[in-house]
Design an enzyme around this catalytic site. Structure first.
Site, PDB file in Angstrom:
ATOM      1  N   THR A 248       4.013   6.767  -9.029  1.00  0.00           N
ATOM      2  CA  THR A 248       3.680   6.375  -7.731  1.00  0.00           C
ATOM      3  C   THR A 248       2.162   6.223  -7.614  1.00  0.00           C
ATOM      4  O   THR A 248       1.512   6.003  -8.655  1.00  0.00           O
ATOM      5  CB  THR A 248       4.061   7.712  -6.637  1.00  0.00           C
ATOM      6  OG1 THR A 248       3.648   7.124  -5.436  1.00  0.00           O
ATOM      7  CG2 THR A 248       2.953   8.951  -6.817  1.00  0.00           C
TER       8      THR A 248
ATOM      9  N   LYS B  36       1.921   2.736 -10.935  1.00  0.00           N
ATOM     10  CA  LYS B  36       3.033   1.720 -11.344  1.00  0.00           C
ATOM     11  C   LYS B  36       2.875   0.663 -12.181  1.00  0.00           C
ATOM     12  O   LYS B  36       3.727   0.141 -13.224  1.00  0.00           O
ATOM     13  CB  LYS B  36       3.383   1.215 -10.020  1.00  0.00           C
ATOM     14  CG  LYS B  36       4.084   2.435  -9.242  1.00  0.00           C
ATOM     15  CD  LYS B  36       4.842   1.833  -7.846  1.00  0.00           C
ATOM     16  CE  LYS B  36       5.292   2.888  -6.914  1.00  0.00           C
ATOM     17  NZ  LYS B  36       5.964   2.791  -5.796  1.00  0.00           N
TER      18      LYS B  36
ATOM     19  N   ASP C 201      12.435   1.327  -6.364  1.00  0.00           N
ATOM     20  CA  ASP C 201      11.864   0.857  -4.948  1.00  0.00           C
ATOM     21  C   ASP C 201      12.714  -0.532  -4.445  1.00  0.00           C
ATOM     22  O   ASP C 201      12.909  -0.388  -3.211  1.00  0.00           O
ATOM     23  CB  ASP C 201      10.412   0.635  -4.971  1.00  0.00           C
ATOM     24  CG  ASP C 201       9.481   1.892  -5.207  1.00  0.00           C
ATOM     25  OD1 ASP C 201      10.137   2.993  -4.882  1.00  0.00           O
ATOM     26  OD2 ASP C 201       8.465   1.729  -5.614  1.00  0.00           O
TER      27      ASP C 201
HETATM   28  P1  NAP Z   1      -1.173   0.363  -4.407  1.00  0.00           P
HETATM   29  O1  NAP Z   1      -0.327  -0.484  -5.507  1.00  0.00           O
HETATM   30  O2  NAP Z   1      -2.053   1.107  -4.774  1.00  0.00           O
HETATM   31  O3  NAP Z   1      -1.101  -0.987  -3.369  1.00  0.00           O
HETATM   32  C1  NAP Z   1      -1.944  -0.348  -2.197  1.00  0.00           C
HETATM   33  C2  NAP Z   1      -1.992  -1.762  -1.213  1.00  0.00           C
HETATM   34  O4  NAP Z   1      -2.555  -1.398   0.033  1.00  0.00           O
HETATM   35  C3  NAP Z   1      -3.102  -2.705  -2.031  1.00  0.00           C
HETATM   36  O5  NAP Z   1      -2.991  -3.906  -1.465  1.00  0.00           O
HETATM   37  C4  NAP Z   1      -4.463  -2.199  -1.302  1.00  0.00           C
HETATM   38  O6  NAP Z   1      -5.605  -3.033  -1.247  1.00  0.00           O
HETATM   39  C5  NAP Z   1      -3.979  -1.677   0.049  1.00  0.00           C
HETATM   40  N1  NAP Z   1      -4.899  -0.687   0.862  1.00  0.00           N
HETATM   41  C6  NAP Z   1      -5.098   0.545   0.164  1.00  0.00           C
HETATM   42  N2  NAP Z   1      -5.920   1.139   1.034  1.00  0.00           N
HETATM   43  C7  NAP Z   1      -6.103   0.259   2.393  1.00  0.00           C
HETATM   44  C8  NAP Z   1      -6.579   0.320   3.481  1.00  0.00           C
HETATM   45  N3  NAP Z   1      -7.325   1.539   3.641  1.00  0.00           N
HETATM   46  N4  NAP Z   1      -6.680  -0.737   4.375  1.00  0.00           N
HETATM   47  C9  NAP Z   1      -5.998  -1.984   3.946  1.00  0.00           C
HETATM   48  N5  NAP Z   1      -5.322  -2.066   2.877  1.00  0.00           N
HETATM   49  C10 NAP Z   1      -5.332  -0.707   1.705  1.00  0.00           C
HETATM   50  O7  NAP Z   1       0.036   1.246  -3.795  1.00  0.00           O
HETATM   51  P2  NAP Z   1       1.658   1.335  -3.752  1.00  0.00           P
HETATM   52  O8  NAP Z   1       2.103   2.004  -4.634  1.00  0.00           O
HETATM   53  O9  NAP Z   1       2.124  -0.234  -3.426  1.00  0.00           O
HETATM   54  O10 NAP Z   1       1.777   2.149  -2.407  1.00  0.00           O
HETATM   55  C11 NAP Z   1       1.636   1.644  -1.063  1.00  0.00           C
HETATM   56  C12 NAP Z   1       2.068   2.853  -0.065  1.00  0.00           C
HETATM   57  O11 NAP Z   1       3.609   2.645  -0.004  1.00  0.00           O
HETATM   58  C13 NAP Z   1       1.745   4.218  -0.368  1.00  0.00           C
HETATM   59  O12 NAP Z   1       1.347   5.015   0.844  1.00  0.00           O
HETATM   60  C14 NAP Z   1       3.254   4.652  -1.085  1.00  0.00           C
HETATM   61  O13 NAP Z   1       2.931   6.048  -0.783  1.00  0.00           O
HETATM   62  C15 NAP Z   1       4.000   3.987  -0.111  1.00  0.00           C
HETATM   63  N6  NAP Z   1       5.525   3.875  -0.916  1.00  0.00           N
HETATM   64  C16 NAP Z   1       6.528   4.469  -0.517  1.00  0.00           C
HETATM   65  C17 NAP Z   1       7.601   4.287  -0.940  1.00  0.00           C
HETATM   66  C18 NAP Z   1       9.024   4.998  -0.308  1.00  0.00           C
HETATM   67  O14 NAP Z   1       9.928   5.211  -1.031  1.00  0.00           O
HETATM   68  N7  NAP Z   1       8.746   5.270   1.025  1.00  0.00           N
HETATM   69  C19 NAP Z   1       7.760   3.763  -2.092  1.00  0.00           C
HETATM   70  C20 NAP Z   1       6.472   2.862  -2.624  1.00  0.00           C
HETATM   71  C21 NAP Z   1       5.445   3.270  -2.225  1.00  0.00           C
HETATM   72  P3  NAP Z   1      -6.723  -2.995  -2.528  1.00  0.00           P
HETATM   73  O15 NAP Z   1      -5.988  -3.846  -3.602  1.00  0.00           O
HETATM   74  O16 NAP Z   1      -7.575  -3.810  -1.979  1.00  0.00           O
HETATM   75  O17 NAP Z   1      -6.841  -1.485  -2.856  1.00  0.00           O
END
Ligand code: NAP
Length: 276
Positions: free
Chosen positions: A67, A71, A108
């Site tokens: 996570t 990833k 996912d």
């Molecule tokens: P990631 O690769 O770190 O990407 C996060 C994205 O959100 C990036 O575009 C980041 O921008 C942006 N971001 C971070 N903080 C922000 C803020 N305060 N305001 C606006 N944009 C922000 O993370 P990810 O793996 O994609 O996961 C994202 C979310 O989805 C997490 O909360 C995760 O728990 C959830 N998720 C859930 C599932 C499920 O099965 N339900 C599966 C996968 C993920 P920057 O590039 O500028 O940092």
């Protein structure tokens, strides 16, 4: 599916942080129900430690999930990537084969589609507004790429990451503002961590198109504030638990080559698939 012939020596979740994760609860329930003598444990791994942790896991033919924020790094580390992972450019599920080769998949993608179906969203021709451009967002783009005539407008705080997705997925377009991404959307997806630890909203609920379906990939006890507010406005909305459960079930199939008991998993997750 290419998977280990024998069970993995260890089953873990790699993330930073991992304290919020519900995966151990429902994966351990599924393991117990299947009579598999393994425990699924969450490991908080700082980015600088990831290489060593992966080396340690290789030594015991470890498997597990990945996570935020690992990833992409695990994707890079994999010797064999399944097509869904290749398409998404991110790995959320890994295992080793008997020769110690590291395999990566992205469950996912299937989890997202199962959640979309539970929301009742029509896939062909969908106009998706995607908030965020990280690993989960790439999974969403990979899924929508297979939906006939569907498009994705991406709003991300780091425009270069939205542009990277544009390069990889021709059906996407970076949006210069949240309003531009939301315009005409039939499905709005939050793929940022906003709302994970507090009641912040990724975009104002008042901006959501009247007929849009809303999917928050974030989940927390009592649903996220954004989902509750969208539903209070009369929109169909669902949080990340439906996707979490489906991606977890698909990961279980990768590790063990058999179906988990979904009801056991759902109960352990305290799952509700209410969408209105
Ligand atoms: P990631 O690769 O770190 O990407 C996060 C994205 O959100 C990036 O575009 C980041 O921008 C942006 N971001 C971070 N903080 C922000 C803020 N305060 N305001 C606006 N944009 C922000 O993370 P990810 O793996 O994609 O996961 C994202 C979310 O989805 C997490 O909360 C995760 O728990 C959830 N998720 C859930 C599932 C499920 O099965 N339900 C599966 C996968 C993920 P920057 O590039 O500028 O940092």
């Amino acid at each position: 599916m290419s998977r280990t012939a024998a069970w993995p020596g260890r089953l873990v979740l790699l993330g930073h942080p991992v304290g919020h994760s519900r995966s151990p609860a429902f994966q351990n329930a599924a393991l117990e129900a299947a009579g598999i003598p393994l425990r699924y444990t969450a490991l908080d791994v700082a980015p600088a430690e990831l290489g060593q942790v992966l080396a340690d896991l290789r030594a015991v033919r470890g498997a597990g999930n990945v996570t935020i924020p690992h990833k992409r790094a695990v994707y890079e580390a994999c010797e064999v990537r399944l097509p869904r992972a290749e398409q998404a450019g991110a790995v959320n599920t890994f295992w080793h084969d008997e020769e110690g080769r590291l395999y990566g998949d992205n469950t996912d993608v299937a989890g997202f589609e199962a959640a979309v179906d539970s929301l009742g969203t029509t896939r062909p021709g969908a106009v998706v507004a995607l908030l965020g451009a990280g690993g989960a967002a790439a999974g969403v783009c990979a899924a929508v790429a297979t939906w006939a005539g569907a498009t994705v407008g991406i709003f991300a705080r780091s425009p270069e990451r939205a542009n990277e997705l544009r390069q990889r997925f021709p059906h996407t377009r970076p949006a210069s503002s949240a309003a531009a991404a939301l315009s005409g959307a039939s499905l709005v997806v939050n793929a940022t961590p906003v709302g994970m630890t507090d009641d912040a909203h990724p975009v104002e609920v008042a901006w959501l198109p009247r007929d849009a379906h809303v999917m928050d990939l974030v989940y927390r006890d009592g649903e996220t504030s954004w989902v509750r507010a969208a539903r209070a406005r009369g929109l169909r909305a669902i949080d990340g638990r439906a996707m979490l459960l489906s991606q977890g079930a698909e990961a279980f199939r990768c590790w063990f080559g058999r179906d988990p008991d979904l009801e056991v998993m759902r109960t352990a997750l305290g799952h509700s698939t209410r969408s209105e």
